[in-house]
Design a protein around this motif. Structure first.
Motif, mmCIF file in Angstrom:
data_model
loop_
_atom_site.group_PDB
_atom_site.id
_atom_site.type_symbol
_atom_site.label_atom_id
_atom_site.label_comp_id
_atom_site.label_asym_id
_atom_site.label_seq_id
_atom_site.Cartn_x
_atom_site.Cartn_y
_atom_site.Cartn_z
ATOM 1 N N SER A 131 31.163 55.756 26.943
ATOM 2 C CA SER A 131 31.531 55.219 28.210
ATOM 3 C C SER A 131 30.426 55.633 29.249
ATOM 4 O O SER A 131 30.168 54.695 30.235
ATOM 5 C CB SER A 131 32.964 55.557 28.409
ATOM 6 N N ALA A 170 30.666 44.486 31.346
ATOM 7 C CA ALA A 170 30.734 43.095 31.676
ATOM 8 C C ALA A 170 30.622 42.894 33.186
ATOM 9 O O ALA A 170 31.149 43.553 33.988
ATOM 10 C CB ALA A 170 32.322 43.035 31.450
ATOM 11 N N ASP A 193 32.145 47.662 26.069
ATOM 12 C CA ASP A 193 31.991 46.224 26.384
ATOM 13 C C ASP A 193 32.583 46.171 27.740
ATOM 14 O O ASP A 193 32.143 45.342 28.421
ATOM 15 C CB ASP A 193 32.891 45.106 25.169
ATOM 16 N N ALA A 194 33.636 46.570 27.777
ATOM 17 C CA ALA A 194 34.367 46.635 29.128
ATOM 18 C C ALA A 194 33.317 47.145 30.261
ATOM 19 O O ALA A 194 33.403 46.460 31.418
ATOM 20 C CB ALA A 194 35.740 47.329 29.288
ATOM 21 N N THR A 195 32.816 48.109 29.831
ATOM 22 C CA THR A 195 31.745 48.637 30.943
ATOM 23 C C THR A 195 30.701 47.634 31.213
ATOM 24 O O THR A 195 30.480 47.627 32.560
ATOM 25 C CB THR A 195 31.472 49.976 30.467
ATOM 26 N N ASP A 245 34.896 48.926 22.232
ATOM 27 C CA ASP A 245 35.636 48.350 23.211
ATOM 28 C C ASP A 245 35.477 48.931 24.625
ATOM 29 O O ASP A 245 35.146 47.952 25.657
ATOM 30 C CB ASP A 245 37.080 48.454 22.985
ATOM 31 N N LEU A 246 35.190 50.105 24.847
ATOM 32 C CA LEU A 246 35.006 50.642 26.124
ATOM 33 C C LEU A 246 33.621 50.313 26.559
ATOM 34 O O LEU A 246 33.513 49.678 27.915
ATOM 35 C CB LEU A 246 35.039 52.289 25.956
ATOM 36 N N GLY A 267 32.915 43.656 36.213
ATOM 37 C CA GLY A 267 33.890 44.426 36.050
ATOM 38 C C GLY A 267 33.933 45.806 36.940
ATOM 39 O O GLY A 267 33.088 46.017 37.513
#
Ligand code: PA5
Length: 335
Positions: A297, A173, A169-171, A166-167, A176
């Motif tokens: 991350s 994006a 993916d957020a990174t 999840d981390l 973002g």
């Protein structure tokens, strides 16, 4: 340009894929010898960081046999990891370990390592082929962790794998917050040689990953150095060529909450003492709770930076022609 951007964006899915794998039964081991090079070898460095939090000793051997003397005595589980399955150093150490009677397990996509494993009934986690080895870091790290789970050497990593996914993916994006942090770092590093400083159990292996990603994706020199050791030697190396170093180098510092407080103090003092000779481009902190999430991350930010540096330099991040050529030359020596 090629698909390295897509490969980096796929890192979260790799971790999720591994989370679903059932670990093989490997008995119980508190000592592990890991054999692997380059983009596969980094999986051992990351696994060692996680294993040490679980009281398991995992020693990474990046090179040929022989099996180290401690291993012939302690009889560790040997994990041989090679994405291609054809890396000669890894094959050599796997075979030497087998000949010494040590239990061997494998992470690979196929190649000679898979064949050797089949012939000798070595347990294996087979990961999907088709990526650059370094871009398969989610599969390679995750599969290594599954083997360690199967050996009761570490705790169940399922939640950590999903948190890390999840981390990541957020990174990665586009647009973002972390993407923009990566872009700011890459922008400041354009035209400079990147140096990564770190000094903790989580950040040290990631510093190596950042360095090798800049090498292989951007085709640029880079290096990493670790605190506190660099304060005992490298810090004086900034004294004589400030005109050159201030124009052509840049330092990125990696930090994590497990860093010793004196490491944080050293980073601040080291920056103060050297900032006229070399720009400190950024300090970037890990995110997440589990050691794996914190490792991944920071990895994702470094992967983005290396890819952005490749784009800025106009080079294709995917092929590693010089590595391939070297392997061909070595193969010709045998023919
Ligand atoms: O990134 C790369 O292509 C290299 O660092 C390889 O990982 C290294 O040469 C070892 O090959 P393999 O990962 O297939 O064992």
């Amino acid at each position: 340009m090629s698909d390295m951007g897509a490969q980096i964006r796929g890192l979260g899915d790799q971790l999720r894929w591994v989370a679903e794998i059932r670990p093989p039964h490997l008995g119980t081991h508190s000592e592990v010898l890991f054999a692997g090079m380059g983009g596969s070898g980094i999986a051992g460095d990351y696994a060692a960081a996680i294993a040490s939090a679980n009281t398991t000793r995992l020693v990474v051997q990046k090179g040929y046999g022989p099996v180290p003397t401690w291993a012939t005595r302690q009889r560790p589980l040997v994990i041989a990891a090679s994405y291609s399955g054809n890396t000669e150093e890894t094959l050599d150490l796997a075979l030497s370990s087998h000949e010494k009677g040590l239990p061997v397990a494998v992470v690979t996509t196929g190649g000679r390592l898979a064949e050797m494993g089949r012939e000798r009934s070595w347990p294996a986690v087979m990961v999907p082929a088709g990526l650059q080895p370094r871009a398969a870091v989610g599969h390679m790290v995750g599969a290594t962790l599954k083997l360690l789970e199967g050996a009761h050497a570490i705790d169940d990593q399922r939640f950590a794998l999903v948190e890390a996914a999840d981390l990541v993916d957020a990174t990665v994006a586009k647009g973002g917050r972390r993407w923009e942090e990566a872009r700011a770092i890459a922008t400041r590093l354009v035209g400079r040689i990147c140096i990564i400083y770190a000094g903790g159990p989580i950040t040290s292996p990631v510093a190596q990953r950042w360095k090798t990603q800049v090498n292989e994706n951007a085709k640029m020199p880079a290096w990493w150095s670790l605190l506190p050791e660099l304060d005992h030697n490298e810090i004086t190396g900034w004294e004589t060529l400030p005109e050159l170093t201030s124009q052509s180098l840049g330092i990125v510092a990696l930090v994590d909450r497990s860093d010793h407080p004196r490491i944080r103090a050293r980073l601040a003092h080291t920056a103060r003492l050297t900032q006229d000779a070399v720009p400190w481009v950024a300090e970037i902190a890990s995110e997440g709770t589990s050691p794996l999430a914190r490792l991944m991350s920071l990895t994702a930010v470094g992967d983005l930076v290396s890819w952005m540096l490749a784009e800025a330099a106009g080079v294709d991040p995917v092929p590693v022609a010089t590595i391939e050529r070297l392997k061909e030359l070595l193969a010709e020596d045998h023919s």
